[in-house]
Design a protein around this motif. Structure first.
Motif, PDB file in Angstrom:
ATOM      1  N   SER A 166       0.838  -1.208   0.000  1.00 50.42           N
ATOM      2  CA  SER A 166       0.000   0.000   0.000  1.00 50.42           C
ATOM      3  C   SER A 166       0.867   1.250   0.000  1.00 50.42           C
ATOM      4  N   TYR A 167       1.908   1.219   0.819  1.00 52.89           N
ATOM      5  CA  TYR A 167       2.816   2.370   0.859  1.00 52.89           C
ATOM      6  C   TYR A 167       3.485   2.591  -0.491  1.00 52.89           C
ATOM      7  N   ASN A 168       3.917   1.522  -1.140  1.00 55.10           N
ATOM      8  CA  ASN A 168       4.592   1.660  -2.433  1.00 55.10           C
ATOM      9  C   ASN A 168       3.693   2.320  -3.472  1.00 55.10           C
ATOM     10  N   VAL A 169       2.401   2.014  -3.419  1.00 58.76           N
ATOM     11  CA  VAL A 169       1.460   2.650  -4.348  1.00 58.76           C
ATOM     12  C   VAL A 169       1.404   4.155  -4.092  1.00 58.76           C
ATOM     13  N   LEU A 170       1.327   4.547  -2.819  1.00 56.48           N
ATOM     14  CA  LEU A 170       1.288   5.974  -2.488  1.00 56.48           C
ATOM     15  C   LEU A 170       2.595   6.663  -2.879  1.00 56.48           C
ATOM     16  N   PHE A 171       3.705   5.967  -2.693  1.00 48.09           N
ATOM     17  CA  PHE A 171       4.987   6.561  -3.063  1.00 48.09           C
ATOM     18  C   PHE A 171       5.089   6.745  -4.576  1.00 48.09           C
ATOM     19  N   GLU A 172       4.544   5.806  -5.330  1.00 47.23           N
ATOM     20  CA  GLU A 172       4.545   5.945  -6.786  1.00 47.23           C
ATOM     21  C   GLU A 172       3.744   7.169  -7.222  1.00 47.23           C
ATOM     22  N   ILE A 173       2.657   7.453  -6.510  1.00 49.11           N
ATOM     23  CA  ILE A 173       1.889   8.668  -6.805  1.00 49.11           C
ATOM     24  C   ILE A 173       2.702   9.905  -6.436  1.00 49.11           C
ATOM     25  N   LEU A 174       3.458   9.814  -5.360  1.00 48.39           N
ATOM     26  CA  LEU A 174       4.289  10.938  -4.914  1.00 48.39           C
ATOM     27  C   LEU A 174       5.278  11.363  -5.992  1.00 48.39           C
ATOM     28  N   VAL A 175       5.899  10.395  -6.639  1.00 47.04           N
ATOM     29  CA  VAL A 175       6.928  10.700  -7.643  1.00 47.04           C
ATOM     30  C   VAL A 175       6.425  10.495  -9.073  1.00 47.04           C
ATOM     31  N   GLU A 176       5.155  10.108  -9.209  1.00 46.71           N
ATOM     32  CA  GLU A 176       4.541   9.863 -10.523  1.00 46.71           C
ATOM     33  C   GLU A 176       5.351   8.866 -11.351  1.00 46.71           C
ATOM     34  N   ARG A 177       5.661   7.760 -10.714  1.00 45.88           N
ATOM     35  CA  ARG A 177       6.303   6.638 -11.411  1.00 45.88           C
ATOM     36  C   ARG A 177       5.499   5.383 -11.082  1.00 45.88           C
ATOM     37  N   VAL A 178       4.330   5.316 -11.668  1.00 44.27           N
ATOM     38  CA  VAL A 178       3.382   4.253 -11.353  1.00 44.27           C
ATOM     39  C   VAL A 178       3.726   3.010 -12.158  1.00 44.27           C
ATOM     40  N   SER A 179       3.800   1.884 -11.462  1.00 39.58           N
ATOM     41  CA  SER A 179       4.077   0.608 -12.118  1.00 39.58           C
ATOM     42  C   SER A 179       2.776  -0.145 -12.357  1.00 39.58           C
ATOM     43  N   ALA A 180       2.847  -1.150 -13.187  1.00 34.17           N
ATOM     44  CA  ALA A 180       1.645  -1.904 -13.544  1.00 34.17           C
ATOM     45  C   ALA A 180       1.216  -2.861 -12.441  1.00 34.17           C
ATOM     46  N   ALA A 181       2.170  -3.311 -11.639  1.00 33.38           N
ATOM     47  CA  ALA A 181       1.863  -4.306 -10.608  1.00 33.38           C
ATOM     48  C   ALA A 181       2.080  -3.718  -9.223  1.00 33.38           C
ATOM     49  N   THR A 182       1.320  -4.239  -8.259  1.00 28.37           N
ATOM     50  CA  THR A 182       1.493  -3.862  -6.860  1.00 28.37           C
ATOM     51  C   THR A 182       2.509  -4.801  -6.231  1.00 28.37           C
ATOM     52  N   VAL A 183       3.641  -4.245  -5.813  1.00 22.83           N
ATOM     53  CA  VAL A 183       4.737  -5.086  -5.341  1.00 22.83           C
ATOM     54  C   VAL A 183       5.173  -4.641  -3.949  1.00 22.83           C
ATOM     55  N   GLU A 184       5.823  -5.560  -3.240  1.00 22.67           N
ATOM     56  CA  GLU A 184       6.361  -5.255  -1.923  1.00 22.67           C
ATOM     57  C   GLU A 184       7.701  -4.529  -2.011  1.00 22.67           C
ATOM     58  N   LYS A 185       8.435  -4.760  -3.100  1.00 23.01           N
ATOM     59  CA  LYS A 185       9.753  -4.170  -3.249  1.00 23.01           C
ATOM     60  C   LYS A 185       9.890  -3.569  -4.637  1.00 23.01           C
ATOM     61  N   ARG A 186      10.364  -2.324  -4.682  1.00 21.99           N
ATOM     62  CA  ARG A 186      10.543  -1.660  -5.974  1.00 21.99           C
ATOM     63  C   ARG A 186      11.733  -2.248  -6.715  1.00 21.99           C
ATOM     64  N   SER A 187      11.596  -2.307  -8.036  1.00 19.76           N
ATOM     65  CA  SER A 187      12.660  -2.886  -8.857  1.00 19.76           C
ATOM     66  C   SER A 187      13.742  -1.871  -9.198  1.00 19.76           C
ATOM     67  N   SER A 188      13.426  -0.581  -9.116  1.00 18.23           N
ATOM     68  CA  SER A 188      14.395   0.463  -9.470  1.00 18.23           C
ATOM     69  C   SER A 188      14.752   1.287  -8.242  1.00 18.23           C
ATOM     70  N   GLU A 189      15.990   1.751  -8.209  1.00 18.98           N
ATOM     71  CA  GLU A 189      16.475   2.553  -7.101  1.00 18.98           C
ATOM     72  C   GLU A 189      16.263   4.039  -7.385  1.00 18.98           C
ATOM     73  N   ILE A 190      16.135   4.807  -6.318  1.00 22.73           N
ATOM     74  CA  ILE A 190      15.930   6.246  -6.449  1.00 22.73           C
ATOM     75  C   ILE A 190      17.218   6.906  -6.931  1.00 22.73           C
ATOM     76  N   THR A 191      17.098   7.735  -7.959  1.00 25.61           N
ATOM     77  CA  THR A 191      18.247   8.451  -8.519  1.00 25.61           C
ATOM     78  C   THR A 191      17.925   9.945  -8.580  1.00 25.61           C
ATOM     79  N   ALA A 192      18.867  10.705  -9.126  1.00 25.86           N
ATOM     80  CA  ALA A 192      18.687  12.155  -9.223  1.00 25.86           C
ATOM     81  C   ALA A 192      17.543  12.533 -10.160  1.00 25.86           C
TER      82      ALA A 192
END
Length: 214
Positions: A25-51
């Motif tokens: 649930s948190y990951n979904v909200l974080f994706e909205i925060l940075v507007e990088r929405v993924s197709a699947a709801t996952v427990e762990k993001r596949s990409s790391e935060i960069t500049a």
């Protein structure tokens, strides 16, 4: 409906089912925060935060912080708090613009300090509190170095922090007084209460009966 009102409504709806708030649930909200929405709801993001990652919907910081502050602490919530703070630290460290966006939020210090513990009672609470102050250090350093009138941010932060500590001390004092009152009530000897004479009961008299004049 304005985006701010929509995000506030989102927090209210999620708090109706606090036990269902998970890392996914948190990951979904974080994706909205940075507007990088993924197709699947996952427990762990596949990409790391960069500049290149930018805060696009800063109101989501308030939404996530409000949810984490309201839900009763548990082992899973500590993990989400740490992940949220780590993500904000990475976003702030990676981009000056991200730091500026957070600093422009109204009373952002209150949202972050609300996640910390004035008197932590466990290692996890201490770890969460350390993360909060690490993020504060990054943001306040930026404010004083790059922003015009950044010293005011320091004053506001100290004021909010002082209010938080004072309020916590007050609550602890009141709770202690209530506990002492309960202990005094339990230790106070109870005075026996004589039972009232039942209606119609005969009272003892001497053996000489009293004649009733007719």
């Amino acid at each position: 409906m304005q985006p701010h009102n929509l995000f506030s409504l989102l927090a209210d709806r999620l708090l109706l089912h606090p036990n269902s708030f998970t890392v996914a649930s948190y990951n979904v909200l974080f994706e909205i925060l940075v507007e990088r929405v993924s197709a699947a709801t996952v427990e762990k993001r596949s990409s790391e935060i960069t500049a290149e990652w930018k805060i696009e919907n800063s109101a989501m910081i308030k939404v996530i912080a409000t949810i984490l502050r309201t839900i009763t602490d548990n082992i899973h919530l500590y993990d989400i708090k740490l992940r949220f703070l780590d993500d904000l630290i990475l976003l702030s460290s990676a981009s000056r613009e991200n730091r500026r966006i957070i600093l422009q939020m109204s009373v952002w210090q209150d949202y972050l300090l609300g996640l910390a513990y004035v008197y932590p009672t466990s290692d996890l609470q201490t770890e969460v509190t350390n993360r909060v102050f690490e993020l504060l250090r990054i943001l306040l350093h930026h404010a004083i170095k790059y922003e015009y009138g950044g010293w005011r941010v320091w004053i506001d932060t100290l004021s909010i922090l002082h209010g938080r500590v004072t309020r916590e001390d007050y609550y602890r004092k009141i709770n202690k007084m209530v506990e002492n009152m309960k202990d005094n009530d339990e230790n106070e000897p109870k005075t026996p209460v004589s039972s009232p004479v039942e209606s119609g009961a005969q009272t003892p008299t001497d053996q000489n009966s009293v004649a009733t004049p007719t």
